[in-house]
Design an enzyme around this catalytic site. Structure first.
Site, PDB file in Angstrom:
ATOM      1  CB  CYS B 433      -1.301  -0.180   0.895  1.00  0.00           C
ATOM      2  SG  CYS B 433      -0.044  -0.210   3.035  1.00  0.00           S
ATOM      3  CG  HIS B 477      -4.226   0.879   3.960  1.00  0.00           C
ATOM      4  ND1 HIS B 477      -3.187   0.162   3.074  1.00  0.00           N
ATOM      5  CD2 HIS B 477      -4.764   1.696   3.336  1.00  0.00           C
ATOM      6  CE1 HIS B 477      -4.477  -0.336   1.721  1.00  0.00           C
ATOM      7  NE2 HIS B 477      -5.196   1.022   2.234  1.00  0.00           N
ATOM      8  CG  ASP B 493      -6.780   2.588  -0.338  1.00  0.00           C
ATOM      9  OD1 ASP B 493      -5.369   2.532  -1.022  1.00  0.00           O
ATOM     10  OD2 ASP B 493      -7.368   1.907   0.372  1.00  0.00           O
TER      11      ASP B 493
END
Lengths: 303, 687
Positions: B433, B477, B493
């Site tokens: 991520c 994250h 995202d």
């Protein structure tokens, strides 16, 4: 039947009903009796009377400091005619034996008698001979403070079911005795009330007397009290507790009951316990106090 | 010459003392240094040797040397002989020395007292539930040692049994002291340095950082919701916002070490911003805009000040600030488990950016880029922006680029060199991520769209026990936020574009059955999520820990005051003292009564109770049955002095004696008939 025997015995020994009763309890419970008192208090008379009332063969051994075991048990004597050794039975082969002033003899002789009491048999020169089925020893001893005595050690005291004191007679009883009038009867004159076979049957009945759990618990509490630290020099042995139970059963039987009450236990307690345990003086001032007094006043009856 | 010291303590007491020493010192093994521990072991071996093999105990001179060595070892380990850690080390050494030189009963008592004290010090460093259980166990072992000193003749089983009973009996008193003894804040605010490194997010991010957390299965925090928790895709737990990029790392805007006020230069502006935020929040709340959540976060110590909350959050617990980028911050680093209450409004659908937010927004900061590097990426972004025509279209195209080109989501990305963005975007295309968030933000800024990186946690496992979510370290994250003038900050995202499973179902599903997830932790219960029983076990264990943190460790002066108000209506000193003393006396009385009940005499049988009634009746006449007096003897005493009662009393006694002492009759229920008769007779007796 037993009541009549007691009545008969009290004709001779005046004013000592309780002691006569205890002596009979001892006889019924197949125990041996130790009478401790001063000379001349009627110890010998009591044993004679018992022998007479129950129709038992009676021998008396006067213990002296030079008495030897053989004098009690008997010896083998060489018989010239047959060229053989024959056993001359000693005085111990009788149904009721009075060991008079047992603490005057040496410990060796004492133990010969005590072993015979315990085993109900004697061994002389390798032959074991059993004693009569009915065998009852009444030992008398002078208070050990008197001169020339070998006091019985605790282990041997424990072998006597009971120890009683006769004590001085009440004044009226002594008066009758001195007057020698109608009331006075000598030991020879009284009748046999209970024969040896009836006695054996009574002895077996003692064990049938019911001991309830409540009474057993009471006996256990008494015994446990003596074993607790501090009260006594040492506790009562299991032999002591079974002696207490057996005596209480015999007492109940004499009382005409087929079950034991706590009162029976209390009645025989002084005779059964006092010679077995000694109060420790550290806890309770005077060690002369009777163990039974302490037990009777401190141990609860109810569970 | 020194005389040899004679060991006067019985061997079995030594055994008990050594066992309790081992149990007491065990939790300190990990915290104390090698030298301290070897000195402790040396003394123990000596003590055992002297009691088993009659080695001489240390003489005065040797003892002096030992003490000097002890101080030296502590100084070597901590650089000081004062402070909590060094102090506890010295205490342990003193305790060990005392055990070594103990040679009388009095010494043994001292050793036992010291061990109780050492047990308490273990709590200074760790207050976990398991630790508390262990310390309770230590108390049992020490108490057994204490009992062994007093009753050396008993067997060890009795010692431990009695010790367990003793500790159990003392539990109520412990609870009362815990609840009602006033908390002395100043004493407990001593800072204890925890040398254990804590895992968690840091305030910097370079690609690959968060991947390291992906291997960690410890719980980061739990969130206990009052109602339903949000759906998995909306579980974005904001921790901090990173706005400075140097070509490799993302950093917090207001400095690496900073958790100062929002605008350090301007206190008034900070206050104004804060008020504006609160007003805006409550306005939206009353208008019922978005989804409202209210929850408690029970956090594990992280050694960092940042806290976690869903967007947009408003803390309900005191001492929490809102920092740059609407992230929550505590005043101090979190070194102990921490509980705070938050409310959140998820305003994803709300269009309008409030004025105060626009005012606070600083375009230059969020367009900052390093002066050089990553030329291809910059070029690519500019071209795409021009082609797209609008910011929104640009974002959509970048995301579809991630989605359509062969980008992969993996915990083990290849290492990146100097122009990391170029390298990732055009050649490696494998990342976690952090890679996607970093690259996306870089591209947006290159295209002239203000953007920033947000780190935190995404997801959380719904517990099977309650409305609460378990968030693990591997849920860490990073995502992006872009500023769209008409909407304000909007969450983007990019990881969701590459691996929608990561967001919807969590990392363990995103990595698939490739078993790379928690590969290094074969024993982790988390690997067996499919087994419902194991999951329930795991959840129950964590629930227990959460309750412990919330109710016991988190029980502070404020909660105590609340409790007093709720229970007794007031919390002034008089009430506190009264309640404390009163409840202690009550507890001791209760323990006493329980003892009494446990040792009560057996229940009386019916006939015994009737007989007691009979005795009570007679006692009205002045006849008390002595406890050593037999029933018959008593009856005779009564009847001889009160002949008018004689018949009745003797009959009752005869009945009672028949029940109690005679053999049970052959007739069934014969005794019951007798008891009935006895009852009747006693009732009729009038005195």
């Amino acid at each position: 039947m037993i009541t009549r025997a007691i009545e008969e015995a009290s004709k001779v020994i005046l004013g000592k009903d309780h002691q006569i009763r205890l002596a009979m309890v001892c006889l019924l419970a197949r125990g041996n009796l130790l009478i401790e008192d001063l000379p001349g208090m009627g110890k010998t008379t009591l044993s004679q009377v018992l022998a007479q009332v129950f129709g038992l063969s009676y021998k008396r051994i006067q213990f002296t400091s030079d008495l030897l075991p053989a004098d009690i048990l008997g010896v083998s004597v060489f018989d010239k005619d047959s060229g053989d050794f024959t056993f001359k039975a000693g005085p111990i082969f009788a149904q009721l034996i009075l060991a008079d002033e047992i603490n005057r003899a040496s410990p060796k002789t004492q133990s010969a008698l005590l072993e015979a009491m315990e085993e109900r048999q004697v061994t002389v020169e390798g032959n074991t001979r059993s004693l009569p089925e009915l065998f009852f020893v009444i030992a008398t001893q002078n208070p050990s403070s008197q001169m020339g005595t070998y006091p019985l050690p605790e282990s041997q005291l424990d072998r006597f079911l009971m120890r009683i004191h006769l004590g001085y007679p009440p004044a009226e009883a002594e008066k009758i005795m001195l007057m020698g009038g109608q009331g006075a009867v000598s030991a020879k004159d009284i009748n046999t009330i209970i024969g040896p076979s009836d006695l054996a049957q009574l002895q077996s009945q003692v064990a049938q007397v019911h001991l309830s759990e409540a009474v057993v618990d009471y006996i256990l509490r008494l015994v446990h009290f003596t074993r607790q630290r501090g009260h006594f020099l040492c506790g009562v042995s299991p032999r002591g507790s079974s002696a207490l139970a057996r005596s209480a059963q015999a007492w109940a039987l004499i009382d005409g009951r087929d079950f034991v009450l706590p009162e029976d236990v209390q009645a025989v307690l002084p005779a059964v316990m006092d010679h077995r345990v000694q109060i420790s003086s550290a806890q309770f001032g005077r060690s002369n106090d009777k163990a039974s007094e302490l037990l009777l006043s401190r141990v609860s009856i109810a569970g | 010459m020194n005389k040899p010291v004679i060991d006067g303590l019985p061997r079995n007491i030594i055994v008990f003392l050594v066992i309790s020493h081992l149990v007491v010192v065990f939790p300190h093994f990990s915290t104390h240094s090698f030298w301290v521990l070897s000195l402790v072991s040396l003394c123990l071996v000596w003590r055992i040797g002297s009691s088993r093999r009659n080695w001489p105990l240390p003489t005065k001179g040797v003892r002096f040397v030992l003490v000097v060595l002890g101080f030296a070892a502590v100084y070597r380990a901590y650089g000081t002989v004062i402070g909590p850690l060094a102090g506890v080390a010295l205490l342990i050494l003193a305790y060990t020395f005392k055990l070594l030189e103990a040679k009388s009963k009095r010494d043994a008592y001292t050793v036992v007292t010291l061990s109780y004290f050492v047990v308490a010090t273990a709590f200074l460093f760790d207050q976990a539930f398991s630790k508390a259980l262990y310390l309770l166990f230590s108390c049992v072992v020490i108490s057994a040692a204490l009992i062994s000193i007093n009753q050396p003749s008993l067997q060890w089983k009795h010692h431990y049994k009695n010790a367990v009973l003793l500790v159990l009996k003392s539990l109520p008193i412990m609870v009362i002291l815990f609840l009602f003894v006033p908390r002395v804040e100043s004493f407990w605010s001593i800072q204890f340095d925890n040398h254990q490194a804590k895992v968690g997010l840091s305030d910097e991010m370079s690609p690959g950082d968060i991947a390291r957390l992906g291997e960690n299965d410890s719980v980061a925090f739990r969130a206990k919701f009052e109602k339903e928790p949000p759906p998995p895709a909306d579980r974005y737990w904001r921790a901090m916002v990173l706005e400075d990029f140097d070509g490799k790392r993302w950093r917090r805007r207001d400095g690496r070490q900073s958790w100062g006020p929002l605008l350090q230069s301007d206190q008034d502006a900070a206050k104004e911003f804060w008020t504006a935020y609160k007003t805006w929040f409550s306005l939206n709340k009353t208008r019922q805009q978005g989804n409202y959540y209210r929850y408690d976060v029970v956090m594990e110590p992280s050694d960092k000040p940042w806290l976690f909350a869903l967007d947009w959050a408003k803390p309900l617990t005191g001492g929490i600030d809102m920092k740059n980028g609407f992230a929550l911050n505590a005043e101090k680093p979190i070194r102990e488990p921490f509980v705070y209450k938050v409310e959140s409004l998820d305003l994803t659908g709300v269009r309008q950016a409030p004025n105060w937010m626009s005012r606070e927004f600083r375009r230059d900061i969020n367009l900052q880029l390093p002066t050089s590097g990553n030329k291809r990426a910059r070029q690519w972004a500019l071209e795409l922006r021009e082609k797209a025509g609008s910011d929104k279209a640009f974002i959509a195209q970048v995301l579809s680029h991630f989605r359509e080109k062969p980008f992969y989501y993996t915990l083990k990305p290849p290492l990146l060199g100097k122009d990391s963005v170029d390298q990732f975007l055009f050649s490696t295309r494998r990342g976690f991520c952090a890679h996607y968030a970093s690259t996306f933000t870089f591209l947006a800024r290159s295209a002239g769209i203000p953007a920033r990186v947000v780190t935190g946690y995404q997801g959380g496992e719904q517990s099977s026990l309650d409305n609460y979510l378990l968030v693990y370290q591997f849920d860490a994250h990073a995502w992006s936020e872009v500023w769209l003038p008409e909407q304000g900050w909007v969450r983007v995202d990019p990881t969701a574009a590459v691996s929608p499973t990561r967001i919807e179902k969590g990392i363990e599903n995103a990595l698939g059955s490739s078993s790379s997830f928690l590969a290094q932790r074969p024993l982790s219960l988390l690997r067996y999520r499919d087994v419902p029983a194991l999951s329930r076990l795991r959840h129950s264990m964590d629930y227990l820990r959460m309750l412990w943190i919330q109710k016991v460790v988190g029980y502070d002066g404020d909660l105590q005051t609340d409790l007093f108000r709720k229970l007794f209506g007031s919390s002034d000193l008089k009430t506190v003292v009264f309640v404390l003393v009163g409840s202690l006396i009550g507890a001791i009385l209760l323990i006493f009564l329980v003892e009494l009940y446990a040792n009560r005499p057996p229940r009386a049988s019916p006939e015994q109770r009737i007989y007691l009634r009979f005795c009570r009746k007679l006692s009205k006449r002045g006849y008390e049955k002595g406890f050593c007096e037999g029933e018959t003897a008593f009856a005779q005493r009564v009847s001889s002095s009160s002949p008018e009662l004689a018949e009745h009393v003797l009959r009752i006694t005869a009945l009672y004696i028949q029940i109690k002492y005679r053999p049970a009759g052959l007739v069934k229920n014969g005794n019951n008939l007798l008891v009935r008769d006895l009852r009747k007779q006693v009732r009729r007796l009038s005195v």
